[in-house]
Motif scaffolding. Structure first.
Motif, short mmCIF file in Angstrom:
data_model
loop_
_atom_site.label_atom_id
_atom_site.label_comp_id
_atom_site.label_asym_id
_atom_site.label_seq_id
_atom_site.Cartn_x
_atom_site.Cartn_y
_atom_site.Cartn_z
N ALA A 1 -39.73 12.55 22.76
CA ALA A 1 -38.95 11.30 22.88
C ALA A 1 -39.36 10.35 21.80
CB ALA A 1 -39.06 10.85 24.57
N TRP A 2 -37.97 9.70 21.70
CA TRP A 2 -38.43 8.45 20.67
C TRP A 2 -38.64 7.25 21.57
CZ3 TRP A 2 -39.20 10.02 16.38
CH2 TRP A 2 -38.48 10.59 15.63
N MET A 3 -38.35 7.23 22.89
CA MET A 3 -38.73 5.92 23.57
C MET A 3 -38.70 6.35 25.17
SD MET A 3 -37.10 2.31 23.52
CE MET A 3 -35.78 2.53 24.80
N LEU B 1 -39.42 1.87 15.32
CA LEU B 1 -39.64 0.66 16.61
C LEU B 1 -41.21 0.51 16.41
CD1 LEU B 1 -37.73 2.12 19.71
CD2 LEU B 1 -37.07 0.52 18.07
N VAL B 2 -42.13 1.12 16.19
CA VAL B 2 -43.49 1.12 16.10
C VAL B 2 -43.69 0.01 14.67
CG1 VAL B 2 -45.81 1.98 15.35
CG2 VAL B 2 -44.29 3.32 17.07
N ASN B 3 -42.95 0.40 13.73
CA ASN B 3 -43.01 -0.55 12.52
C ASN B 3 -42.55 -1.92 13.10
OD1 ASN B 3 -43.40 -0.64 9.58
ND2 ASN B 3 -41.48 -1.53 9.58
N PRO C 1 -36.56 -11.48 24.17
CA PRO C 1 -35.90 -10.28 24.40
C PRO C 1 -35.61 -9.77 23.14
CG PRO C 1 -34.78 -12.29 25.42
CD PRO C 1 -36.08 -12.97 24.66
N HIS C 2 -35.74 -8.48 23.20
CA HIS C 2 -35.56 -7.44 22.02
C HIS C 2 -34.48 -6.41 22.61
CE1 HIS C 2 -37.74 -8.64 18.41
NE2 HIS C 2 -38.49 -9.37 19.34
N GLN C 3 -34.07 -5.38 21.62
CA GLN C 3 -33.28 -4.39 21.76
C GLN C 3 -33.84 -3.15 21.07
OE1 GLN C 3 -28.98 -4.11 21.21
NE2 GLN C 3 -28.60 -4.36 23.34
N PHE C 4 -34.35 -2.37 21.82
CA PHE C 4 -34.85 -0.99 21.48
C PHE C 4 -33.84 0.15 21.69
CE2 PHE C 4 -39.75 -2.19 21.95
CZ PHE C 4 -39.58 -3.06 20.97
N ARG C 5 -33.26 0.81 20.68
CA ARG C 5 -32.18 2.11 20.89
C ARG C 5 -31.20 1.58 21.75
NH1 ARG C 5 -33.59 6.37 18.74
NH2 ARG C 5 -32.39 7.85 20.32
N VAL D 1 -45.76 -0.22 24.93
CA VAL D 1 -46.97 0.83 24.72
C VAL D 1 -46.77 1.53 23.41
CG1 VAL D 1 -48.18 2.69 25.64
CG2 VAL D 1 -47.11 0.81 27.27
N ILE D 2 -47.60 1.42 22.59
CA ILE D 2 -47.62 2.35 21.20
C ILE D 2 -48.70 3.29 21.46
CG2 ILE D 2 -47.82 2.15 18.81
CD1 ILE D 2 -47.04 -0.72 18.94
#
Length: 450
Positions: A37-39, A57-59, A336-340, A351-352
């Motif tokens: 999974a990517w996320m 995303l990690v970057n 707030p952010h947006q991931f995918r 969590v990384i």
């Protein structure tokens, strides 16, 4: 032959069962789908958590917007009794000031200065192992002893046999075994005035370790004032002033930092070294290549030999990929952010997971296999840049990363120059996460004199 990894849990379990699994071992609590999974999102009644497994995303979290994602206090809840207000747990201006003082001690030139102490610790470890030649030996204990010796020799110029060093080592082993990586406060938001549910043994060992470190630090401060202090890491850190304020660490701050040096520099190195020796026992052809390369150390105690330990370095790097000592890092979204295309609200836990990123099926060739030669391939080079973070990345990258990449290959080479390590049938280790990735019942190998 594929190196072992924990059995994954089913994709769907109840919240109660998940929390129980998570508290016991965060690795086997995760579903198999996280390796592809990517996320993934996880919700509790108290917070939302996003595990990110995509390099972009990690970057973003570690490098592009690190101040938007400070270290989460939830991890600190379990480590505070030992680490206090150390650089591992702090954020913001406090963390920046601490790094300005600490970082110069670990610059490239200082590694050359610490090399003789590292080599002496490696040779002492080999000498201790002579008594166990021909026997089945618990290797995590061997590598813990060796890594602790490195820390005391490089930090305070004393060997592990020193009375205080020996007791810190013994106490820390007890602390590591009794302390889960997360306690109840990591899952349930508790008011500051409520107790943190640390066991009596955890509190007792942490207090004693800090008292011993305080004694060493006080002794060093007196030596610095008298002009008789050795030129080691402790002296360097304690005499370095913040370039912006001119202030130095006081006693309490230095005790906090020494505690994290011991945790980060000893516990993580011990974990990686133990897994590296197990992997070499599992793959004897690679073991013989490291042993042959180690002949470069014969009669040579010069720092320049480090550059000749290329195979050992690739083996150690591969051990860090398969068994990253810190399997998960937790950040908190401060805005707030947006991931995918998914909203990540303020306060969410991010969590990384080096454990999953280093085995991400979409990124790595042969992700679960042991292949030190991968680092010379195009896939290995790309993944090393984009999906390999055993020491984290960005501003919070581990200060001692360069230190560890000298120490690990050096100790491996010194041990393999003198001994061969063999698998014990029926003693396959099962990885679990305590403070670092360790084996559930230890790593047992037969030690044979060459």
């Amino acid at each position: 032959m594929i190196p072992p990894k924990p059995p994954a849990r089913p994709d769907k379990v109840s919240l109660l069962r998940y929390l129980r699994l998570f508290r016991r071992d965060i690795l086997s609590a995760q579903p198999e789908r996280l390796y592809r999974a990517w996320m993934a999102e996880f919700r509790t009644p108290f917070f939302r958590s996003f595990l990110i497994n995509q390099p972009e995303l990690v970057n973003r979290v570690l490098k592009e917007s690190p101040e938007d994602f400070p270290k989460s206090d939830r991890i600190g809840e379990g480590l505070r009794p030992l680490l206090g207000n150390s650089v591992f747990l702090t954020n913001g201006e406090t963390w920046k000031r601490q790094r300005r003082i600490i970082d110069p001690a670990f610059e490239g030139g200082r590694l050359r200065d610490t090399f003789p102490a590292m080599l002496a610790a490696a040779q002492a470890a080999a000498q201790r192992l002579e008594a166990q030649a021909g026997q089945v030996t618990e290797i995590e204990e061997v590598t813990s002893h060796a890594a602790a010796d490195v820390i005391f020799r490089t930090l305070f110029s004393i060997p592990i046999e020193h009375d205080i060093a020996a007791e810190v080592f013994t106490r820390f082993r007890a602390y590591q075994r009794a302390q889960p990586i997360l306690n109840l406060a990591a899952f349930v938001p508790l008011p500051r005035w409520l107790p943190r549910f640390h066991s009596r043994a955890t509190r007792r060992n942490a207090a004693r370790i800090r008292a011993l470190i305080t004694a060493l630090t006080a002794e060093r401060m007196r030596a610095i004032e008298a002009g008789s202090a050795p030129d080691d890491l402790a002296t360097k850190i304690m005499t370095t002033a913040d370039p912006q304020t001119g202030a130095r660490f006081d006693m309490a701050e230095m005790v906090d930092q020494v505690a994290i040096f011991f945790l980060a520099g000893h516990e993580t190195s011990a974990s990686a070294l133990a897994w590296a020796l197990y992997l070499l026992a599992l793959y004897p052809d690679w073991q013989e290549r490291v042993a042959e390369e180690a002949q470069a150390l014969d009669g040579n105690s010069d720092f320049s030999t480090v550059s000749q330990l290329k195979i050992s370095r690739d083996v150690f790097r591969e051990a860090l990929r398969l068994y990253p000592p810190v399997p998960m890092m937790v950040r908190e979204a401060h805005c707030p952010h947006q991931f995918r295309d998914r909203d990540v609200p303020k306060g969410a836990q991010v969590v990384i997971s080096p454990w999953h990123l280093h085995r991400q099926n979409r990124l790595w060739d042969n992700p679960d296999g042991f292949d030190p030669a991968r680092w010379a391939t195009e896939n290995g080079k790309t993944c090393k840049r984009e999906a390999y973070i055993p020491f984290s990345a960005g501003p919070r990258v581990c200060t001692g990363a360069g230190f560890a990449m000298v120490e690990g290959p050096l100790i491996l080479s010194v041990l393999l120059q003198r001994f061969r390590f063999e698998i014990v049938p029926g003693k396959d280790p099962v990885p679990v996460a305590h403070l670092t990735v360790r084996a559930k019942d230890g790593i047992w190998l037969r030690v044979v004199r060459r």
